[in-house]
Design a protein around this motif. Structure first.
Motif, PDB file in Angstrom:
ATOM      1  N   MET A 121       0.839  -1.207   0.000  1.00 36.33           N
ATOM      2  CA  MET A 121       0.000   0.000   0.000  1.00 36.33           C
ATOM      3  C   MET A 121       0.869   1.250   0.000  1.00 36.33           C
ATOM      4  SD  MET A 121      -3.155   0.978   0.078  1.00 36.33           S
ATOM      5  CE  MET A 121      -4.075   2.436   0.421  1.00 36.33           C
ATOM      6  N   SER A 163       2.637   1.616  -3.205  1.00 35.90           N
ATOM      7  CA  SER A 163       1.767   2.110  -4.276  1.00 35.90           C
ATOM      8  C   SER A 163       1.497   3.607  -4.092  1.00 35.90           C
ATOM      9  CB  SER A 163       0.482   1.282  -4.301  1.00 35.90           C
ATOM     10  OG  SER A 163      -0.611   1.997  -3.878  1.00 35.90           O
ATOM     11  N   ASP A 164       1.333   4.067  -2.837  1.00 36.52           N
ATOM     12  CA  ASP A 164       1.146   5.499  -2.564  1.00 36.52           C
ATOM     13  C   ASP A 164       2.362   6.298  -3.015  1.00 36.52           C
ATOM     14  OD1 ASP A 164      -1.337   5.313  -1.641  1.00 36.52           O
ATOM     15  OD2 ASP A 164      -0.925   5.990   0.420  1.00 36.52           O
ATOM     16  N   ILE A 168       4.402   9.810  -9.472  1.00 39.48           N
ATOM     17  CA  ILE A 168       3.724  10.115 -10.744  1.00 39.48           C
ATOM     18  C   ILE A 168       3.217  11.560 -10.737  1.00 39.48           C
ATOM     19  CG2 ILE A 168       1.655   9.581 -12.128  1.00 39.48           C
ATOM     20  CD1 ILE A 168       2.107   6.616 -11.331  1.00 39.48           C
ATOM     21  N   PHE A 169       2.601  11.953  -9.635  1.00 38.86           N
ATOM     22  CA  PHE A 169       2.066  13.332  -9.529  1.00 38.86           C
ATOM     23  C   PHE A 169       3.183  14.369  -9.527  1.00 38.86           C
ATOM     24  CE2 PHE A 169      -2.125  11.597  -8.376  1.00 38.86           C
ATOM     25  CZ  PHE A 169      -2.912  12.432  -9.150  1.00 38.86           C
ATOM     26  N   ASP A 174       5.997  14.033 -11.088  1.00 41.00           N
ATOM     27  CA  ASP A 174       6.413  14.161 -12.490  1.00 41.00           C
ATOM     28  C   ASP A 174       5.395  15.024 -13.257  1.00 41.00           C
ATOM     29  OD1 ASP A 174       8.561  12.625 -12.006  1.00 41.00           O
ATOM     30  OD2 ASP A 174       7.732  10.757 -12.852  1.00 41.00           O
ATOM     31  N   PHE A 175       4.129  14.791 -12.903  1.00 38.79           N
ATOM     32  CA  PHE A 175       3.041  15.552 -13.539  1.00 38.79           C
ATOM     33  C   PHE A 175       3.227  17.056 -13.276  1.00 38.79           C
ATOM     34  CE2 PHE A 175      -1.104  17.532 -12.621  1.00 38.79           C
ATOM     35  CZ  PHE A 175      -1.694  17.483 -13.886  1.00 38.79           C
ATOM     36  N   LYS A 176       3.530  17.351 -12.013  1.00 40.05           N
ATOM     37  CA  LYS A 176       3.703  18.751 -11.599  1.00 40.05           C
ATOM     38  C   LYS A 176       4.888  19.380 -12.340  1.00 40.05           C
ATOM     39  CE  LYS A 176       4.808  20.898  -7.190  1.00 40.05           C
ATOM     40  NZ  LYS A 176       4.815  20.578  -5.765  1.00 40.05           N
ATOM     41  N   ASN A 177       5.974  18.634 -12.389  1.00 37.35           N
ATOM     42  CA  ASN A 177       7.173  19.179 -13.041  1.00 37.35           C
ATOM     43  C   ASN A 177       7.011  19.284 -14.557  1.00 37.35           C
ATOM     44  OD1 ASN A 177       8.495  19.441 -10.603  1.00 37.35           O
ATOM     45  ND2 ASN A 177       9.260  17.329 -10.652  1.00 37.35           N
ATOM     46  N   GLY A 178       6.117  18.483 -15.073  1.00 39.99           N
ATOM     47  CA  GLY A 178       5.910  18.487 -16.527  1.00 39.99           C
ATOM     48  C   GLY A 178       5.007  19.623 -16.999  1.00 39.99           C
ATOM     49  N   LEU A 179       4.407  20.341 -16.057  1.00 44.11           N
ATOM     50  CA  LEU A 179       3.489  21.438 -16.444  1.00 44.11           C
ATOM     51  C   LEU A 179       4.260  22.607 -17.042  1.00 44.11           C
ATOM     52  CD1 LEU A 179       1.093  21.504 -13.362  1.00 44.11           C
ATOM     53  CD2 LEU A 179       0.504  20.810 -15.670  1.00 44.11           C
ATOM     54  N   TYR A 234      -2.085  13.535  -3.157  1.00 42.66           N
ATOM     55  CA  TYR A 234      -0.839  13.030  -3.727  1.00 42.66           C
ATOM     56  C   TYR A 234       0.072  14.124  -4.282  1.00 42.66           C
ATOM     57  CZ  TYR A 234      -2.557   8.373  -2.960  1.00 42.66           C
ATOM     58  OH  TYR A 234      -3.001   7.243  -2.345  1.00 42.66           O
ATOM     59  N   LEU A 235      -0.522  15.171  -4.681  1.00 37.49           N
ATOM     60  CA  LEU A 235       0.315  16.241  -5.253  1.00 37.49           C
ATOM     61  C   LEU A 235       0.822  17.188  -4.173  1.00 37.49           C
ATOM     62  CD1 LEU A 235       1.125  17.199  -8.154  1.00 37.49           C
ATOM     63  CD2 LEU A 235      -0.748  18.797  -8.013  1.00 37.49           C
ATOM     64  N   LYS A 250       2.743  13.552 -17.862  1.00 36.14           N
ATOM     65  CA  LYS A 250       1.732  14.594 -17.685  1.00 36.14           C
ATOM     66  C   LYS A 250       0.446  14.225 -18.414  1.00 36.14           C
ATOM     67  CE  LYS A 250       0.320  19.046 -19.095  1.00 36.14           C
ATOM     68  NZ  LYS A 250       0.323  19.884 -20.257  1.00 36.14           N
ATOM     69  N   LEU A 262       2.356   6.654  -6.660  1.00 37.94           N
ATOM     70  CA  LEU A 262       1.412   7.681  -7.107  1.00 37.94           C
ATOM     71  C   LEU A 262       1.977   9.079  -6.890  1.00 37.94           C
ATOM     72  CD1 LEU A 262      -2.127   6.415  -6.064  1.00 37.94           C
ATOM     73  CD2 LEU A 262      -1.359   7.015  -8.353  1.00 37.94           C
ATOM     74  N   LYS A 263       2.615   9.240  -5.729  1.00 38.10           N
ATOM     75  CA  LYS A 263       3.208  10.565  -5.429  1.00 38.10           C
ATOM     76  C   LYS A 263       4.280  10.914  -6.457  1.00 38.10           C
ATOM     77  CE  LYS A 263       2.079  11.004  -0.618  1.00 38.10           C
ATOM     78  NZ  LYS A 263       2.459  10.723   0.756  1.00 38.10           N
ATOM     79  N   ARG A 316       4.109  27.638  -9.357  1.00 43.57           N
ATOM     80  CA  ARG A 316       4.026  26.276  -9.884  1.00 43.57           C
ATOM     81  C   ARG A 316       3.173  25.403  -8.962  1.00 43.57           C
ATOM     82  NH1 ARG A 316       6.279  23.169 -13.708  1.00 43.57           N
ATOM     83  NH2 ARG A 316       7.462  24.927 -14.517  1.00 43.57           N
ATOM     84  N   SER A 365      -0.250  23.834 -10.271  1.00 44.04           N
ATOM     85  CA  SER A 365      -0.400  22.372 -10.403  1.00 44.04           C
ATOM     86  C   SER A 365      -1.684  21.871  -9.746  1.00 44.04           C
ATOM     87  CB  SER A 365       0.816  21.649  -9.828  1.00 44.04           C
ATOM     88  OG  SER A 365       0.924  21.956  -8.456  1.00 44.04           O
TER      89      SER A 365
END
Lengths: 465, 167
Positions: free
Chosen positions: A1, A4-5, A11-12, A14-19, B127-128, B105, A8-9, B29, B33
């Motif tokens: 668990m 997996s958390d 992934i997020f 990476d998502f944040k940095n990719g903006l 999570y973010l 992304k 996810l963190k 940022r 986000s």
């Protein structure tokens, strides 16, 4: 668990940095802020300016008469206060008869009448002086300031008068006070102004507040400038009564209805009111024609006819040629004379008033005469006119009033015109000084021809047309 | 970082525009986000972020420097984002879908699109931003239990989407 958390963190993350952020955003934001600050500064500046202007106005208005005839700001405030006190006044104020008459002849508001009566109780000023100032549209604050009277003293007078009235309304002590007041005022009290609520109507008697007032044939009742009958009054109406007091009996001279009357009492037609000063051309007992107005004007029992200095007079005083100040109301298609003031005689009488007490002089006063006939000779250069059958010459001056379907000039008069001349006798040999000429061109020619024989000498009985 | 922001906030309170610019650069940022993950639209996110900072500047004199400025910013941003979402329900359908071989992304964005709006916000905040369940419940005005079940449901869905996309 947990793993997996964490995944996810990541992934997020990476998502944040990719903006990809828009670089213009910062510039736009700073632009918005700058605009906002500018508008705030502008608003503050304007507010400051307005505050300074208001402060300056208040300072200046407290010393300089920035309100024109109403005076300074404190005077305006004092005046408004006084008018409010007068409007809410509910009681009676005593004064002398001639003052009431003087007030009657003026177009003053109820509050003005009350203030004037209270003012006269407080000081030795002349009522005419006050009325003149008021007619010049001066505010009460300024008037009192010029007369050096404090507003509070007038307000106190009103308060006391109201207090007395309130006490009289009650029993016991009030009754005693009333008796005392009666005795005290027995010799002075001649006329009173009573403002209050109509509590009872009993034939020719009304009760305003607690005061019983008799109505006579001469009592004038008006509502919003219109004459109304006693029957039109209703219990609860607020009235301003000007009455004379003989012993303990109040006799109403005039009643002004302050509250709006019921629609069926005073018909609400489309009305238009105006005032004219003109000469009477003809009057047949009900329809009046004046020189500066087209069409007939209805004169009926509601028309208030007065002659300056004499008060009310009958309709027989409405003679052709007489100068009148007439108040006309248009009710639908009908022009109705609400009040007529005859001015001409008063002007002549002014002289007689000046000579009052010297009746012998009256005999030496020049007589006014009326002549009627056809014009036989006109000399516009010398202002001389002659009529057939009269060996007298008539002198026209700048003051001569010439009427021919309205106001006319001397040059409008021609040989052959039928005229009616009102003039004053001069010394022997001198031409008669003409006060007024009425040219009876169209109608006059026929009628005059028929009358020619009877007026063979061209002279009618003096003083009558 | 918190100390630096605190110091900047004190300067912003005094009307220092440079401090405000620096504060903006340090935090934009983060705010962007969170808002973007919820609205999934650049245009709307820019509007919300702009309004959030503008609001901060307008109310700068009333900011309490002792309290977390980021929490305060987050609060303002979420309120504006809610408002924006109410006005424009078309956000998600407007965005294009992404192919399997797109970057992280796009992958996350594709997965988030498939979630319920509130579930998405709860997931993003957790999570973010590492926001606790308790704090999320206050921010979204829901009970902690509801937040937990939203979180569970969203996480499950997200995993499914990501796994199916990546495998």
């Amino acid at each position: 668990m947990k793993q997996s958390d964490d995944k996810l963190k990541d992934i997020f993350n990476d998502f944040k940095n990719g903006l990809q952020l828009n670089e213009n955003m910062e510039g736009r934001l700073l632009g918005m802020i700058e605009k906002k600050e500018r508008s705030i500064h502008k608003r503050k500046f304007l507010l400051g300016l307005v505050s300074v202007a208001i402060a300056a106005f208040l300072v200046i208005s407290s010393v300089a008469p920035v309100f024109g005839k109403s005076g300074t700001l404190p005077q305006v405030v004092a005046g408004l206060n006084l008018e409010r006190a007068a409007n809410s006044f509910n009681g009676s104020l005593s004064t002398e008869g001639w003052i009431i008459e003087e007030l009657e002849n003026q177009d003053l508001s109820p509050a003005d009448s009350i203030i004037i009566v209270a003012l006269l109780k407080e000081s030795e000023v002349s009522v005419n002086e006050i009325i003149e100032m008021r007619n010049e549209k001066m505010g009460w604050g300024k008037i009192l300031s010029e007369l050096n009277i404090s507003v509070n003293s007038i307000k106190n007078t009103l308060k006391q008068a109201q207090h007395v009235a309130d006490e009289e309304d009650g029993n016991g002590e009030g009754e005693e006070n009333r008796e005392e007041n009666r005795e005290e005022n027995q010799n002075q009290l001649k006329f009173v102004v009573i403002k209050g609520i109509l509590n009872n109507i009993d034939g020719s008697k009304i009760i305003v507040n607690e005061t019983e007032i008799l109505l006579t044939e001469e009592t004038i009742i008006e509502c919003r400038g219109k004459s109304v009958a006693v029957e039109d009054l209703s219990i609860g109406n607020e009235l301003l009564v000007k009455a004379s007091k003989i012993e303990d009996v109040f006799e109403a001279k005039s009643i002004l209805v302050l509250t709006n009357m019921k629609e069926n009492n005073v018909p609400e037609k489309e009305t238009k009111e105006f005032e004219l000063r003109s000469a009477i051309v003809s009057f047949d007992g009900s329809i009046l024609t004046i020189s500066d107005f087209e069409g007939g004007i209805l004169v009926d029992e509601y028309t208030k006819i007065q002659r300056t200095g004499e008060g009310r007079v009958g309709i027989e005083s409405l003679e052709a040629g007489v100068t009148v100040q007439i108040h006309i109301r248009k009710d639908g298609d009908v022009y109705h004379a609400t009040s007529i003031v005859i001015l001409e005689k008063a002007e002549n009488e002014e002289g007689s008033e000046e000579n009052n007490g010297a009746n012998n002089n009256e005999q030496s006063k020049p007589k006014k005469e009326t002549f009627k006939g056809e014009v036989s000779f006109v000399n516009p250069d010398d202002g001389i006119l002659a009529i057939i059958g009269c060996d007298m010459l008539f002198q026209i001056s700048e003051d001569t009033l010439i009427i021919s379907n309205g106001k006319a000039e001397f040059s409008d008069i021609n040989v052959g015109d039928s005229v009616e001349i009102i003039g004053t006798e001069q010394e022997e040999g001198e031409p008669l000084s003409v006060e007024k000429i009425i040219v009876l061109k169209e109608e006059g020619k026929n009628t005059d021809n028929s009358n020619e024989n009877s007026n063979s000498q061209g002279k009618e009985s003096p003083g009558k047309p | 970082m918190e100390d630096k922001l605190k110091m900047l906030v004190l300067q912003i309170k005094d009307g220092n525009k440079d401090a405000f610019t620096e504060f903006y650069r340090l935090t934009v940022r983060y705010v962007y986000s969170i808002v973007y993950a919820y609205l999934l639209s650049n245009e709307d996110t820019e509007d919300v972020v702009q309004n959030t900072y503008f609001k901060l500047y307008v109310v700068r004199k009333r900011i309490n420097p002792e309290k977390s400025i980021l929490a305060y910013m987050k609060r303002i941003a979420i309120n504006y984002a809610f408002k924006q979402m109410r006005q424009k329900r078309k956000v998600i359908t407007k965005e294009t879908s992404f192919a399997k071989d797109e970057g992280t992304k796009e992958l996350v964005q594709e997965a988030l699109k498939k979630l319920d709006e509130k579930d998405r916000l709860v997931l993003v905040l957790h999570y973010l931003d590492n926001t606790s369940v308790k704090e999320i419940s206050v921010l979204v005005n829901e009970k902690e239990g509801s937040v937990k079940s939203r979180l569970f449901r969203a996480r499950k869905k997200l995993k499914e989407v990501i796994n199916s996309e990546t495998i």
